[in-house]
Design an enzyme around this catalytic site. Structure first.
Site, short mmCIF file in Angstrom:
data_model
loop_
_atom_site.label_atom_id
_atom_site.label_comp_id
_atom_site.label_asym_id
_atom_site.label_seq_id
_atom_site.Cartn_x
_atom_site.Cartn_y
_atom_site.Cartn_z
N SER A 1 12.32 22.75 -1.81
CA SER A 1 12.84 23.28 -0.38
C SER A 1 11.95 22.69 0.57
CB SER A 1 12.65 25.01 -0.39
OG SER A 1 11.20 25.27 -0.74
N GLY B 1 5.78 28.08 -2.05
CA GLY B 1 4.87 27.64 -1.19
C GLY B 1 5.33 26.19 -0.86
N ASP C 1 6.05 42.09 3.12
CA ASP C 1 7.49 41.78 3.46
C ASP C 1 7.69 41.15 4.64
OD1 ASP C 1 10.10 41.69 3.98
OD2 ASP C 1 10.39 44.01 3.57
N LYS D 1 21.58 31.43 5.85
CA LYS D 1 22.58 31.63 4.79
C LYS D 1 23.83 31.80 5.14
CE LYS D 1 18.53 30.86 2.61
NZ LYS D 1 17.99 29.53 2.23
#
Length: 347
Positions: A183, A218, A255, A300
């Site tokens: 990613s 990360g 969160d 997404k």
């Protein structure tokens, strides 16, 4: 022949066609899109010469590349494909470069060898005909020959200021051995595609502060630290130890949808897997509340009506942000069923 030839991710041709159709209609330009699933490209046919300037490459979400059509050539003779191309380009002036390509699709990848060998034969012929400069000139239009079959090719022109500067519209990025995940390439590509060189220099400076929402393991945090940016990495999951060892990272097990920074940050990045409308609303809150100045985030997409969802989410983000923003969105090469958005205060 007026119109556009645009490349896209295989499987997203209907989304690109829907986007081109809607954006052309908004610009008052008549025409129609042609696209087939898994071809890796779409054509927007129009008799209106304004089409190329009305639909800008940076503003198109699903187009990796945007080219102005010259001609579509079918039934090319393998013994002489060059002559009909030269005839189609008569009176077009000179080009500063010539690229011979194929769509990035399973069906077209076997054409890579033809594209390479044909390019080596075409360039001398173009120079002999006075259609190509002796040396590459980035200030002049660039010719694209796109083979979709051995006897079927498009001729098109790229404005260097309004097109992707990479063959097939794909930046060539290498995943470094210490990248925590693949990613990382998404954020690297986002900075390369969605920001221009001046913006990268001005907005990615050592000593800046950022938040990475949904950071584990990360990858995006690691990219930010490579720019010397201090990062608050927000995720209940673990980060790779070498990312923490940079000394630039504070890992907060919270969160990402509820955490907010104690003070305004330069950057917020987010690659959380969540409903796109919920992400768009939360990203808007960051700007509305003044928690960040710039952001890169992913949306997404659902399996169906992906252009409709894209438009809805971008409109929702703009409405809820509460201030004028410049937002650019692309389906990047390293994206899959998603798009990536860069947002910054409007100048």
């Amino acid at each position: 022949m007026d119109g556009l030839l645009c490349y896209c991710r295989q499987g997203f041709e209907p989304e690109l066609a829907a986007e081109l159709t809607e954006r052309a209609a908004q610009a008052g330009i008549a025409g129609y899109a042609r696209a087939s699933r898994n071809d890796g490209y779409a054509v927007f046919a129009s008799d209106d010469a304004r089409i190329a300037s009305a639909l800008r490459w940076r503003e198109l979400v699903f187009a990796r590349q945007k080219l102005a059509l010259i001609a579509e050539l079918r039934g090319l003779d393998p013994k002489d494909r060059i002559a009909p191309m030269l005839e189609a380009m008569r009176g077009r002036g000179r080009f500063g470069d010539a690229w011979v390509e194929h769509p990035d699709s399973d069906a077209a990848k076997p054409l890579a060898g033809l594209a390479r060998s044909f390019g080596n034969a075409l360039r001398p012929a173009l120079r002999k005909a006075g259609l190509l400069t002796e040396k590459e000139n980035p200030k002049l239009p660039r010719l694209h020959v796109t083979f979709v079959d051995g006897d079927h090719a498009f001729l098109a022109v790229a404005d260097p200021a309004d097109s992707a500067p990479w063959p097939l519209g794909i930046p060539r990025l290498k995943l470094l051995p210490d990248a925590p995940s693949r990613s990382a390439l998404k954020l690297e590509e986002a900075f390369l595609v969605l920001l221009d060189a001046r913006e990268r220099e001005a907005l990615l400076k050592p000593g800046m502060a950022a938040a990475d929402l949904g950071a584990a393991p990360g990858g995006w945090t690691w990219v930010l630290t490579r720019h010397g940016i201090r990062v608050s990495s927000i995720d209940n999951g673990p980060l790779r130890q070498h990312v923490l060892d940079t000394g630039l990272v504070t890992h907060l097990r919270e969160d990402g949808f509820h955490w907010q920074p104690p003070r305004p940050l330069d950057w917020m990045v987010c690659d959380m897997v969540e409903q796109p409308r919920r992400v768009a609303e939360r990203m808007a809150a960051w700007f509305r509340e003044g928690w960040c100045r710039h952001a890169v985030f992913n949306l997404k997409l659902p399996m169906k009506k992906r252009w409709d969802e894209t438009r809805l989410c971008l409109d929702l983000f703009a409405q809820k942000a509460g201030k004028p923003l410049t937002a650019r969105a692309k389906q990047l090469y390293h994206d899959r069923e998603e798009i990536t958005v860069f947002a910054t205060p409007r100048q």
